[in-house]
Write a protein that holds these residues in place. Structure first.
Motif, PDB file in Angstrom:
ATOM      1  N   LYS A  26      52.966  64.622  73.545  1.00 54.21           N
ATOM      2  CA  LYS A  26      52.213  63.716  72.671  1.00 54.21           C
ATOM      3  C   LYS A  26      51.985  64.348  71.300  1.00 54.21           C
ATOM      4  N   ILE A  27      51.608  65.617  71.290  1.00 54.23           N
ATOM      5  CA  ILE A  27      51.346  66.314  70.027  1.00 54.23           C
ATOM      6  C   ILE A  27      52.622  66.426  69.205  1.00 54.23           C
ATOM      7  N   LEU A  28      53.719  66.786  69.851  1.00 57.27           N
ATOM      8  CA  LEU A  28      54.990  66.902  69.132  1.00 57.27           C
ATOM      9  C   LEU A  28      55.399  65.564  68.538  1.00 57.27           C
ATOM     10  N   SER A  29      55.266  64.502  69.328  1.00 55.14           N
ATOM     11  CA  SER A  29      55.648  63.171  68.859  1.00 55.14           C
ATOM     12  C   SER A  29      54.787  62.723  67.680  1.00 55.14           C
ATOM     13  N   SER A  30      53.473  62.949  67.777  1.00 54.40           N
ATOM     14  CA  SER A  30      52.571  62.507  66.710  1.00 54.40           C
ATOM     15  C   SER A  30      52.796  63.281  65.408  1.00 54.40           C
ATOM     16  N   ASN A  31      53.377  64.479  65.529  1.00 53.19           N
ATOM     17  CA  ASN A  31      53.670  65.289  64.348  1.00 53.19           C
ATOM     18  C   ASN A  31      55.134  65.188  63.910  1.00 53.19           C
ATOM     19  N   GLY A  32      55.884  64.312  64.570  1.00 60.52           N
ATOM     20  CA  GLY A  32      57.276  64.111  64.193  1.00 60.52           C
ATOM     21  C   GLY A  32      58.188  65.281  64.489  1.00 60.52           C
ATOM     22  N   VAL A  33      57.841  66.062  65.512  1.00 61.34           N
ATOM     23  CA  VAL A  33      58.647  67.245  65.862  1.00 61.34           C
ATOM     24  C   VAL A  33      59.659  66.859  66.935  1.00 61.34           C
ATOM     25  N   PRO A  34      60.955  66.998  66.683  1.00 62.38           N
ATOM     26  CA  PRO A  34      61.970  66.673  67.692  1.00 62.38           C
ATOM     27  C   PRO A  34      61.820  67.568  68.930  1.00 62.38           C
ATOM     28  N   PHE A  35      62.140  67.003  70.100  1.00 66.11           N
ATOM     29  CA  PHE A  35      62.041  67.766  71.347  1.00 66.11           C
ATOM     30  C   PHE A  35      63.298  67.520  72.180  1.00 66.11           C
ATOM     31  N   PRO A  36      64.453  68.006  71.689  1.00 68.35           N
ATOM     32  CA  PRO A  36      65.713  67.790  72.408  1.00 68.35           C
ATOM     33  C   PRO A  36      65.763  68.588  73.708  1.00 68.35           C
ATOM     34  N   ASP A  37      66.778  68.292  74.508  1.00 67.46           N
ATOM     35  CA  ASP A  37      66.896  68.911  75.828  1.00 67.46           C
ATOM     36  C   ASP A  37      66.945  70.433  75.759  1.00 67.46           C
ATOM     37  N   GLU A  38      67.633  70.974  74.738  1.00 64.19           N
ATOM     38  CA  GLU A  38      67.741  72.432  74.668  1.00 64.19           C
ATOM     39  C   GLU A  38      66.382  73.078  74.392  1.00 64.19           C
ATOM     40  N   LYS A  39      65.535  72.400  73.639  1.00 65.61           N
ATOM     41  CA  LYS A  39      64.181  72.911  73.406  1.00 65.61           C
ATOM     42  C   LYS A  39      63.351  72.813  74.683  1.00 65.61           C
ATOM     43  N   ARG A  40      63.524  71.729  75.419  1.00 63.09           N
ATOM     44  CA  ARG A  40      62.800  71.576  76.686  1.00 63.09           C
ATOM     45  C   ARG A  40      63.188  72.675  77.662  1.00 63.09           C
ATOM     46  N   THR A  41      64.487  72.966  77.746  1.00 65.44           N
ATOM     47  CA  THR A  41      64.953  74.022  78.645  1.00 65.44           C
ATOM     48  C   THR A  41      64.352  75.362  78.255  1.00 65.44           C
ATOM     49  N   LEU A  42      64.358  75.656  76.950  1.00 66.87           N
ATOM     50  CA  LEU A  42      63.777  76.917  76.478  1.00 66.87           C
ATOM     51  C   LEU A  42      62.278  76.953  76.749  1.00 66.87           C
ATOM     52  N   LEU A  43      61.601  75.831  76.519  1.00 66.01           N
ATOM     53  CA  LEU A  43      60.159  75.761  76.767  1.00 66.01           C
ATOM     54  C   LEU A  43      59.837  76.091  78.222  1.00 66.01           C
ATOM     55  N   LEU A  44      60.600  75.511  79.151  1.00 64.62           N
ATOM     56  CA  LEU A  44      60.341  75.759  80.574  1.00 64.62           C
ATOM     57  C   LEU A  44      60.633  77.206  80.941  1.00 64.62           C
ATOM     58  N   ARG A  45      61.611  77.802  80.280  1.00 62.47           N
ATOM     59  CA  ARG A  45      61.934  79.208  80.535  1.00 62.47           C
ATOM     60  C   ARG A  45      60.822  80.130  80.046  1.00 62.47           C
TER      61      ARG A  45
END
Length: 222
Positions: A26-45
């Motif tokens: 929600k925070i990323l979306s409200s600030n216009g920050v892209p959250f592609p799959d590669e970022k999600r994978t890195l985030l979970l790691r």
């Protein structure tokens, strides 16, 4: 024989992962920050790091940007998450067996104290180490030093009598590099991993903390 447990807070005890990730989105979306799959994978790691550092490492924010985004994220997290089902009972069971419960978390002291107080479980832990209590933080294995020093003062408990319970890939590395037996629960970023993706051997993966009494009964003679 296991004489002490070092718990990570989020994942093993505090059921924060699902809602925490949704709030961050929600925070990323409200600030216009892209959250592609590669970022999600890195985030979970990297999930399990201190929140500000996680934002810097995954999204390359400046320190000021990370501070602002973290405060927005933290504002959504003020309502306490529930405990993982069975966590309270496991903590109580450990105390009754003379097993020392401790916490080593990447949360700041204000967050940790708020969570433990809100759930009435502070008295279940003989020692709790927050991110801002030490110069070192997970996954640096030196972050274990204060907790190990405390446990050594409790009747000479050494690292071979301790198990660390985390929920992330970095927790697995953290425990391994510190030379401490490590379990990973599936109530966090590792909930869907299998096969070669597992951060630890199959015998060290627990569905949740509720399985810990059975694990210790099977693998360690109490």
């Amino acid at each position: 024989m296991i004489r002490a447990v070092v718990f990570d807070l989020d994942g093993p005890i505090y059921d924060s992962f699902g809602r925490g990730l949704a709030n961050l989105e929600k925070i990323l979306s409200s600030n216009g920050v892209p959250f592609p799959d590669e970022k999600r994978t890195l985030l979970l790691r990297l999930w399990g790091k201190n929140g500000r550092q996680l934002l810097v490492d995954v999204f390359s924010f400046s320190e000021s940007e990370a501070d602002r985004m973290y405060e927005e994220w933290f504002a959504l997290e003020k309502e306490p998450h529930p405990l993982v089902p069975g966590a309270r009972e496991v903590l109580t069971s450990n105390v009754s067996k003379g097993i020392v419960n401790t916490i080593l978390t990447s949360r700041r002291r204000r967050d940790l104290d708020h969570i433990l107080s809100a759930h009435g479980i502070a008295e279940q832990f003989e020692f709790a180490q927050a991110f801002d209590d030490d110069a070192y933080a997970k996954p640096d294995p030196r972050a274990f030093s204060r907790t190990l020093h405390f446990l050594a003062s409790c009747g000479g408990i050494d690292k071979h009598e301790i198990v660390f319970i985390g929920d992330t890939f970095s927790d697995a590395r953290f425990g391994r590099e510190a030379g401490i037996e490590t379990l990973i629960v599936r109530t966090g970023p590792c909930r869907g991993v299998s096969g070669d993706q597992r951060p630890v051997g199959s015998g060290k993966m627990l569905t949740s903390i509720a399985d810990f009494p059975d694990w210790i009964a099977f693998f360690h003679d109490q």
